[in-house]
Each structure stands twice: as C-alpha cells, then as structure tokens.
Design a protein around this motif. Structure first.
Motif, short mmCIF file in Angstrom:
data_model
loop_
_atom_site.label_atom_id
_atom_site.label_comp_id
_atom_site.label_asym_id
_atom_site.label_seq_id
_atom_site.Cartn_x
_atom_site.Cartn_y
_atom_site.Cartn_z
N ARG A 36 0.77 -1.28 -0.26
CA ARG A 36 -0.10 -0.04 0.02
C ARG A 36 0.78 1.33 0.01
NH1 ARG A 36 -5.38 -0.36 1.58
NH2 ARG A 36 -5.10 1.37 3.23
N THR A 37 1.76 1.32 -0.75
CA THR A 37 2.73 2.51 -1.21
C THR A 37 2.55 2.83 -2.64
OG1 THR A 37 4.84 0.96 -1.25
CG2 THR A 37 4.21 1.96 0.93
N PHE A 38 3.14 3.82 -3.01
CA PHE A 38 3.07 4.29 -4.35
C PHE A 38 4.09 3.60 -5.05
CE2 PHE A 38 2.59 7.82 -1.58
CZ PHE A 38 1.04 8.24 -1.76
N THR A 39 3.72 3.31 -6.44
CA THR A 39 4.43 2.88 -7.60
C THR A 39 3.94 3.46 -8.93
OG1 THR A 39 5.71 0.81 -8.41
CG2 THR A 39 3.38 0.81 -7.95
N GLU A 40 4.69 3.29 -10.01
CA GLU A 40 4.62 3.36 -11.23
C GLU A 40 3.25 2.70 -11.65
OE1 GLU A 40 7.63 4.60 -10.04
OE2 GLU A 40 7.94 2.77 -10.32
N ALA A 41 2.45 3.37 -12.72
CA ALA A 41 1.16 2.89 -13.32
C ALA A 41 1.54 1.60 -13.89
CB ALA A 41 0.67 3.93 -14.10
N GLY A 42 0.98 0.54 -13.83
CA GLY A 42 1.14 -0.79 -14.33
C GLY A 42 2.02 -1.65 -13.47
N ALA A 43 2.93 -1.01 -12.52
CA ALA A 43 3.79 -1.73 -11.69
C ALA A 43 3.07 -2.36 -10.34
CB ALA A 43 4.97 -0.89 -11.35
#
Length: 244
Positions: free
Chosen positions: A191-198
């Motif tokens: 539940r942290t941020f990552t790149e779209a699609g990853a």
C-alpha cells in the motif's frame, strides 16, 4: 482523453531546473502538465514555455490559503496560460467533519462562481480522508451535494479512493460528467506508491470508467517515487500509452 503529468511527481527536479524539467517532460511524450507551483515564472514566461514545448496546461493545484488571499491573482494566471482547471489539492483534517463542511461549502461555492465567471473550472482533489463517513455518507459526497456541479467539479485520485476502500470505478460512475480530470497512480502490495502498471490496482478499468464518465485528462502522479522521478514519470507514461 489526454495524458498529462502532475508535476508534484518531479518536484525534486523542478526545484533545481523548472524550465529544463518541463522540456524533459515534453520530450517523453506527455501531452500536458498539471502544476504544483510555477517555479517563480510569470504567466508570460509560463505561456512561452508551454508554447515552446507544445505542452498543454491541464490544470493547476492551488491551496485554499492562496485562494483566500488572492483568488483573482490565481484565476488571472490560469487564464493567461490557458489553464482550464483550477484545483484545490488538499484540506486539513479540521475541515473533514460536519462543522468543517458547513463552513467550507459557502467558501468553495463563492470561489467556484468566480472561476466559472472567468471560464475556469474549479475542482477538488481527494485524498483518503475525504471518504470518512459523516452523518451516514462520505464527507466527499456531502461536499458535492452542498456545492453545485456547475460550481465545483471533482479531480478523482483513484489511488487514494482505493486506499480508502472505495471502488474508483463505481465512484466515477456516480460522478459521471463531473470528473474532468482523473489522477492515475498505482499501489504496491504494501500500500505504497509505484508507477502505473507496476502495482496491484486495475488501472485499465479505471481508464474505461473515466472515459465513460466523460473525463478529459488522465494525470500521472507518484507522490513518493522510489526511483528517479523522471524515470518514474516515463515508466507510467509508457504503460498508459501501451493501453491505448
């Protein structure tokens, strides 16, 4: 729909070289940008930079404090650079309750009317807190009931909706016609941020729902990139373009 970048993603780079970073974003193939500050550029300088790079001003994030201090200045800047959406990006927790809503609604109603009278769309960008239940409904729903759709639109951040346990697809359907701009980012299993699609979020379904809701822009954002921020922006763009 068009793909833009919320420049908060690359704030470490814009802080060092605002114009150079904008040029890099354009070279990647983004169609537009959403501002999170203007790098101390005048409206004329910003207009020239957008013209040079071919980027559109998709929107701008402006704090409630700045709007209360000088809304006319902020609206004028938008008009001069051709920015169609002026977005309130964040509210302190003191507003996310019944009393806060009663105080806030007339403020946003007045700001929205001032924007509308000058051809600018005023919108609100959510985080997770706005999905707190107040009197049996989400605080965000109560806000959109209290302020007319012609006065206040929604910039739905799909990540934060999902983080709050809300289905972005259902929410886009609920607010169809009132969501001109949608933020796209992805979530790791932690539940942290990552790149779209990853990550784990069903982004293609969000895009389909956004199109059905008559949204105009997808805006890539990563609040806290774990790789170089421009590389993060590039990866998300490549993924979204691959879906087209």
């Amino acid at each position: 729909m068009h793909i833009g970048l919320q420049l908060y993603t690359v704030r470490d780079q814009t802080a060092q070289d605002f114009k150079g970073t904008i040029r890099r974003v354009a070279e990647m193939g983004y169609e537009g940008v959403e501002f999170a500050g203007y790098g101390n550029l005048s409206a004329a300088e910003m207009r020239d930079l957008l013209q040079e790079t071919g980027l559109k001003a998709a929107g701008t994030h402006v704090s409630l404090l700045a709007l209360q201090e000088d809304a006319e200045r902020e609206i004028k800047y938008c008009r001069e650079i051709g920015c169609p959406h002026l977005v309130l990006p964040w509210l302190g927790q003191e507003w996310i309750n019944e009393e806060g809503l009663k105080k806030l609604a007339p403020i946003l109603n007045e700001l929205g009317k001032r924007c509308r009278d000058q051809g600018i769309t005023f919108a609100f960008h959510n985080h997770a807190a706005e999905f707190t239940e107040v009197a049996g409904a989400y605080w965000l729903d109560r806000l959109f009931e209290a302020v007319d759709a012609e006065t206040l639109q929604c910039e739905l951040d799909t990540y934060w909706a999902a983080y709050a346990g809300v289905d972005p697809v259902a929410y886009l359907k609920r607010l169809s016609g009132r969501v001109p701009v949608v933020h796209i980012k992805d979530m790791t299993p932690e539940r942290t941020f990552t790149e779209a699609g990853a990550g784990t979020l069903p982004i293609p379904s969000y895009i389909e729902a956004a199109q059905a809701a008559q949204s105009q822009w997808y805006l890539v954002e990563n609040d806290a990139p774990q790789i170089p921020s421009l590389e993060s922006a590039q990866r998300s763009l490549a993924y979204l373009k691959g879906l087209k």
